[in-house]
Write a protein that holds these residues in place. Structure first.
Motif, PDB file in Angstrom:
ATOM      1  N   UNK A 539      38.523  39.210  12.408  1.00 60.66           N
ATOM      2  CA  UNK A 539      37.602  39.955  11.549  1.00 60.66           C
ATOM      3  C   UNK A 539      36.628  40.802  12.358  1.00 60.66           C
ATOM      4  N   UNK A 540      36.235  40.310  13.526  1.00 61.31           N
ATOM      5  CA  UNK A 540      35.373  41.081  14.428  1.00 61.31           C
ATOM      6  C   UNK A 540      36.022  41.020  15.809  1.00 61.31           C
ATOM      7  N   UNK A 541      36.552  42.121  16.286  1.00 59.94           N
ATOM      8  CA  UNK A 541      37.330  42.132  17.524  1.00 59.94           C
ATOM      9  C   UNK A 541      36.444  41.883  18.740  1.00 59.94           C
ATOM     10  N   UNK A 542      37.100  41.474  19.839  1.00 60.52           N
ATOM     11  CA  UNK A 542      36.387  41.240  21.094  1.00 60.52           C
ATOM     12  C   UNK A 542      35.763  42.534  21.594  1.00 60.52           C
ATOM     13  N   UNK A 560      31.414  36.441  26.875  1.00 65.21           N
ATOM     14  CA  UNK A 560      32.625  36.543  27.692  1.00 65.21           C
ATOM     15  C   UNK A 560      32.911  35.230  28.423  1.00 65.21           C
ATOM     16  N   UNK A 561      31.858  34.518  28.831  1.00 61.58           N
ATOM     17  CA  UNK A 561      32.067  33.230  29.510  1.00 61.58           C
ATOM     18  C   UNK A 561      32.774  32.249  28.566  1.00 61.58           C
ATOM     19  N   UNK A 562      32.306  32.165  27.326  1.00 58.00           N
ATOM     20  CA  UNK A 562      32.919  31.221  26.377  1.00 58.00           C
ATOM     21  C   UNK A 562      34.335  31.678  26.025  1.00 58.00           C
ATOM     22  N   UNK A 563      34.536  32.995  25.968  1.00 58.11           N
ATOM     23  CA  UNK A 563      35.879  33.516  25.702  1.00 58.11           C
ATOM     24  C   UNK A 563      36.816  33.105  26.847  1.00 58.11           C
ATOM     25  N   UNK A 564      36.350  33.204  28.093  1.00 55.91           N
ATOM     26  CA  UNK A 564      37.168  32.831  29.239  1.00 55.91           C
ATOM     27  C   UNK A 564      37.481  31.337  29.220  1.00 55.91           C
ATOM     28  N   UNK A 565      36.521  30.517  28.831  1.00 56.48           N
ATOM     29  CA  UNK A 565      36.742  29.082  28.747  1.00 56.48           C
ATOM     30  C   UNK A 565      37.837  28.739  27.734  1.00 56.48           C
ATOM     31  N   UNK A 573      40.701  42.223  30.470  1.00 53.29           N
ATOM     32  CA  UNK A 573      40.218  43.578  30.748  1.00 53.29           C
ATOM     33  C   UNK A 573      38.742  43.583  31.151  1.00 53.29           C
ATOM     34  N   UNK A 574      38.036  42.484  30.844  1.00 53.16           N
ATOM     35  CA  UNK A 574      36.616  42.411  31.162  1.00 53.16           C
ATOM     36  C   UNK A 574      36.326  41.517  32.360  1.00 53.16           C
ATOM     37  N   UNK A 575      37.379  41.057  33.086  1.00 52.93           N
ATOM     38  CA  UNK A 575      37.145  40.149  34.200  1.00 52.93           C
ATOM     39  C   UNK A 575      36.387  40.831  35.332  1.00 52.93           C
ATOM     40  N   UNK A 576      36.676  42.099  35.563  1.00 55.01           N
ATOM     41  CA  UNK A 576      35.944  42.821  36.618  1.00 55.01           C
ATOM     42  C   UNK A 576      34.462  42.893  36.277  1.00 55.01           C
ATOM     43  N   UNK A 577      34.163  43.168  34.993  1.00 57.02           N
ATOM     44  CA  UNK A 577      32.768  43.211  34.547  1.00 57.02           C
ATOM     45  C   UNK A 577      32.118  41.834  34.691  1.00 57.02           C
ATOM     46  N   UNK A 598      43.290  35.067  37.074  1.00 53.96           N
ATOM     47  CA  UNK A 598      44.415  35.699  37.774  1.00 53.96           C
ATOM     48  C   UNK A 598      44.373  37.218  37.629  1.00 53.96           C
ATOM     49  N   UNK A 599      43.345  37.708  36.939  1.00 51.01           N
ATOM     50  CA  UNK A 599      43.246  39.154  36.678  1.00 51.01           C
ATOM     51  C   UNK A 599      42.017  39.758  37.353  1.00 51.01           C
ATOM     52  N   UNK A 600      41.415  38.989  38.194  1.00 51.75           N
ATOM     53  CA  UNK A 600      40.179  39.450  38.823  1.00 51.75           C
ATOM     54  C   UNK A 600      40.519  40.295  40.067  1.00 51.75           C
ATOM     55  N   UNK A 601      40.004  41.519  40.213  1.00 49.63           N
ATOM     56  CA  UNK A 601      40.244  42.324  41.426  1.00 49.63           C
ATOM     57  C   UNK A 601      39.500  41.711  42.613  1.00 49.63           C
ATOM     58  N   UNK A 602      40.278  41.225  43.620  1.00 52.66           N
ATOM     59  CA  UNK A 602      39.675  40.469  44.714  1.00 52.66           C
ATOM     60  C   UNK A 602      38.778  41.345  45.587  1.00 52.66           C
ATOM     61  N   UNK A 603      39.193  42.603  45.801  1.00 56.27           N
ATOM     62  CA  UNK A 603      38.378  43.481  46.652  1.00 56.27           C
ATOM     63  C   UNK A 603      37.010  43.713  46.033  1.00 56.27           C
ATOM     64  N   UNK A 604      36.999  43.950  44.704  1.00 56.24           N
ATOM     65  CA  UNK A 604      35.722  44.167  44.020  1.00 56.24           C
ATOM     66  C   UNK A 604      34.867  42.904  44.088  1.00 56.24           C
ATOM     67  N   UNK A 605      35.505  41.772  43.866  1.00 53.05           N
ATOM     68  CA  UNK A 605      34.769  40.506  43.917  1.00 53.05           C
ATOM     69  C   UNK A 605      34.214  40.257  45.311  1.00 53.05           C
ATOM     70  N   UNK A 606      35.038  40.551  46.370  1.00 53.62           N
ATOM     71  CA  UNK A 606      34.583  40.339  47.741  1.00 53.62           C
ATOM     72  C   UNK A 606      33.397  41.243  48.062  1.00 53.62           C
ATOM     73  N   UNK A 607      33.482  42.463  47.585  1.00 49.99           N
ATOM     74  CA  UNK A 607      32.390  43.406  47.835  1.00 49.99           C
ATOM     75  C   UNK A 607      31.083  42.909  47.215  1.00 49.99           C
TER      76      UNK A 607
END
Length: 816
Positions: A539-542, A560-565, A573-577, A598-607
């Motif tokens: 009824x209300x999209x992510x 987003x944290x509860x959605x990930x849980x 699509x929001x893992x980078x954010x 498994x969808x997190x960009x490692x280079x961005x996270x490392x930076x």
């Protein structure tokens, strides 16, 4: 009919009897002649007068017959007897079963006791039963026994044996028997009660034992109870196990100190062995009681009906047992309304003059008059029941006395339903003086009981005076909900930050109305809001939720944290954010997020982690990206944690990492100690020990070396233990296999040769045959097996030997 008065002082104890004065024909008789006696028989009353007249009355006192002589006749038959006597007849007793042809007998009193009975020629003959002891003034007949009293005492005559069985002398011979006559009554066929003067005796007629008879009568009388009363006895009658006593009372005037005749008393007493217990006592007002003597009063009773007739020269009073209606009358008179209501409910089939509803209404009125408004209102539920008209009447009555609030909790809300005006009137009463009470009624009452728009307008008018009143605002939201105006209700709930907002959204599916109110919901209760949004993604999209929370990153992170849980992939699509959000608002959960995503960009996270100097997260990312040596170096240089470095090396299980770790630690004694304590099971400690420079002081070196030796010894012991276990298990399994292979194998006509596929046993059992059976249970004709090779004389199962030369290598051979 005038009622007889009770005691002058009002008693709190409920009377046992009620009284009525017998009028109609009796009044007409007593105006001309005074009554002297009365006999009750079969619902008819025989009233005798001083002039010798006898009147036959019904129970209401109407005259049915008049006699100038003693006359016995059948009320429902043509038989009749009359006789003229030469002296006045004061008493007569008829056989209890006179209607039967064999019981045509009666006795008369006077100077003689005469027995009259019908002879075989249909004539009446008389016989003297007793004489010579003065006038006989009382005779009572019960069953086969006749009891009478004369001047000397009381006698009992057995009509069957024609014998007199007893003589009970009177106690107080000082009293004149004509002024204080004896009173007799039978309680049952064998119990006679005698009252004379102030004395009462209860006599029991018993059978005499055969050995005691001789010339004595077959029966005798035993006095089982005897006691004295305060007054002179004028009459006796039984009442179940109790006694009704009519007493003649004399009192002394306080002014003149002269004796005078008081009102007669009718007492109910419980006889005991040597005394009695008074149950109730009533003083009766009869006409002319001031002039009456003890002999002027008589008490007669009607068996089975609990009717008692008090006869005086100028009056006849009937006493009756009080029924349930009388009991209720007394309770109402004493203002015991609750007890009266309970008694009426219990005996509603037996009461005739009262109605439960009338008693209940009287009870309510009494409570209102007393000021017990809440109790009165509560009783309305039970008393008024489903009578809508009475409910409305009572509501208006409570309104007149200003107690609408008292009756409001008890108003019917379903069956019946009162007019809407009634409910609106009460709501307006609360709205004027009690907002909380008004809110409670709105919550408890169904919305269809009253005109919702009228109440909504009334609440709005009050909000104009107090616009921030939370109670009124919440109540208005509930009213909007009843009216299906959910938009206005939701707006109020959100303004008030009320917990019911989520229930309202779920119950009425208002998700389309909250798409632009997500921030408000999250500000109010982020946990409930997130749960609701995630439960209703359809009824209300992510995407819509994330967009609405763009300006509130802290709330965006919570969502987003509860959605990930819940699901690691839905919000990929929001893992980078989320890396930046975790780094900013929730660092403790950053490392678990990096590990699970498994969808997190490692280079961005490392930076991001390097910018913020998050060492643990950086170490994890470096190792995940394959740069384990840089990760280890960072642990050693940044964290200075040898245990963590060793743990990291163990996880990676890379020899080069261990080499780097040893090289880095070789000039740091504390690190060397840590390595010596933990490296033993992963790397040969000799490699480390050879590289330690001579003269370097290593903290706790001795303990570390001891630990290395102990670890080595432990490994040796573990290996020896495992070896013993393996040998023991191998031997046990070998023995088990041998026992299994030694067992016989069943061969029958259903088995086939694995080579030629024909039955293993020949059809003719007489012919010789040869069969080879292997331990693997495969069977062959001997001629179907290939010849043994030159290298080995043993034969093997063709099937199993192709796979593995194992248990099927030995054979069993069957020949015949």
């Amino acid at each position: 009919m005038a009622e007889a008065e009770e005691q002058e002082e009002e008693s709190e104890e409920e009377p046992k009897l009620k009284y009525e004065r017998l009028s109609n024909g009796v009044t007409e008789i007593l105006q001309k002649d005074a009554a002297s006696c009365m006999t009750v028989h079969d619902k008819f009353l025989a009233l005798g007068t001083h002039y010798g007249k006898v009147y036959l009355l019904d129970v209401q006192g109407n005259i049915t017959q008049k006699f100038d002589v003693v006359q016995v006749f059948g009320l429902y038959s043509g038989e009749e007897f009359h006789e003229t006597f030469d002296c006045p007849i004061k008493i007569i007793a008829v056989h209890p079963h006179f209607v039967r042809s064999s019981c045509k007998q009666f006795v008369t009193g006077g100077k003689k006791l005469l027995l009259f009975e019908r002879s075989w020629m249909n004539r009446w003959k008389s016989a003297v039963l007793h004489e010579g002891e003065g006038n006989i003034r009382s005779v009572k007949w019960r069953g086969h026994l006749i009891a009478w009293a004369n001047n000397m005492g009381v006698k009992i005559f057995d009509i069957i044996s024609k014998q007199r069985i007893t003589n009970v002398p009177r106690d107080d011979i000082s009293l004149r028997p004509d002024m204080y006559p004896c009173s007799l009554c039978w309680k049952d066929n064998v119990t006679l009660i005698i009252g004379w003067g102030t004395s009462v005796k209860v006599c029991s007629v018993k059978e005499r034992h055969a050995s005691e008879m001789r010339d004595l009568p077959s029966r005798y009388v035993e006095i089982v109870s005897q006691f004295e009363t305060e007054f002179y006895i004028s009459g006796l009658a039984p009442l179940c196990d109790q006694l009704v006593v009519l007493s003649y009372v004399k009192e002394i005037s306080e002014k003149t100190e002269r004796e005078y005749c008081a009102r007669p008393r009718l007492d109910i007493i419980q006889p005991l062995s040597e005394t009695c217990e008074e149950i109730s006592s009533d003083a009766l007002t009869v006409r002319g009681f001031q002039e009456n003597e003890c002999r002027d009063y008589h008490l007669e009773y009607s068996e089975g009906e609990s009717l008692f007739y008090i006869v005086s020269p100028r009056d006849v009073v009937v006493a009756k047992e009080r029924d349930q209606d009388d009991h209720i009358d007394w309770l109402l008179e004493k203002k015991k309304y609750e007890e009266a209501l309970m008694a009426a409910e219990i005996s509603q089939k037996n009461i005739k003059r009262h109605k439960i509803l009338d008693i209940g209404l009287a009870y309510i009125n009494h409570l209102v008059e007393r000021g017990d408004y809440d109790i009165a209102a509560r009783k309305c539920q039970k008393i008024l029941g489903k009578n809508a008209a009475l409910w409305e009447y009572e509501v208006y009555k409570f309104k007149e006395i200003g107690q609408l609030k008292a009756i409001s909790p008890y108003l019917p809300r379903g069956d019946p339903v009162l007019k809407p005006l009634i409910y609106e009137m009460i709501l307006h009463e609360f709205l004027e003086s009690d907002y909380e009470g008004f809110a409670t009624l709105i919550r408890e009452w169904p919305g269809d009981l009253y005109n919702n728009s009228v109440i909504v307008q009334a609440v709005r008018d009050h909000l104009k005076k107090d616009s921030q009143n939370k109670t009124l605002l919440k109540t208005l939201a509930e009213l909007y909900t009843y009216d299906k105006n959910y938009g206005n209700a939701l707006e109020i709930y959100l303004t008030l930050r009320h917990k019911d907002v989520f229930q309202l959204i779920h119950k009425h599916n208002l998700f389309s109305s909250i798409k632009d109110k997500i921030v408000l919901l999250m500000d109010f209760d982020s946990e409930k809001a997130v749960d609701m949004l995630l439960d209703n993604e359809d009824k209300i999209s992510i995407k819509k939720v994330v967009e609405e929370l763009e300006d509130r990153p802290e709330l965006q992170h919570v969502y987003l944290h509860k959605l990930f849980k819940r699901d690691h992939h839905k919000g990929q699509r929001y893992h980078e954010k989320q890396i930046s959000l975790y780094a900013e608002y929730d660092r403790p959960n950053l490392l678990p997020f990096l590990r699970d995503s498994t969808h997190c960009p490692l280079e961005k996270a490392l930076e991001i982690c390097q910018q913020r100097n998050f060492v643990e997260e950086t170490v994890y990312l470096l190792s995940r990206m394959g740069n384990s040596r840089s990760a280890l170096k960072m642990i050693m240089e940044e964290l200075h944690d040898v245990d963590k470095a060793i743990e990291f090396a163990k996880e990676q299980d890379d020899g080069e990492l261990w080499e780097d770790l040893i090289l880095y630690s070789i000039d740091k004694p504390p690190f060397i100690t840590g390595l010596l304590n933990n490296i033993g099971t992963h790397v040969d400690p000799i490699l480390l020990i050879h590289r330690i420079k001579e003269g370097m002081e290593i903290p706790n070196l001795r303990d570390s070396l001891v630990k290395i030796l102990q670890d080595y010894n432990l490994q040796i012991l573990l290996r020896e233990g495992c070896k013993k276990i393996l040998v023991a298990d191998s031997l046990s399994l070998l023995k088990k296999m041998h026992r299994t292979q030694m067992k016989g194998v069943l061969v029958d006509e259903e088995n086939i040769c694995e080579s030629c596929l024909s039955p293993i046993l020949p059809s003719d059992a007489a012919k010789p045959f040869s069969v080879v059976v292997f331990h693997c249970r495969h069977m062959f004709h001997k001629e179907c097996l290939p010849m043994p090779s030159m290298n080995s004389a043993a034969q093997f199962c063709n099937i199993c030997s192709a796979k593995n030369r194992g248990p099927g290598s030995a054979i069993l051979e069957m020949k015949k």
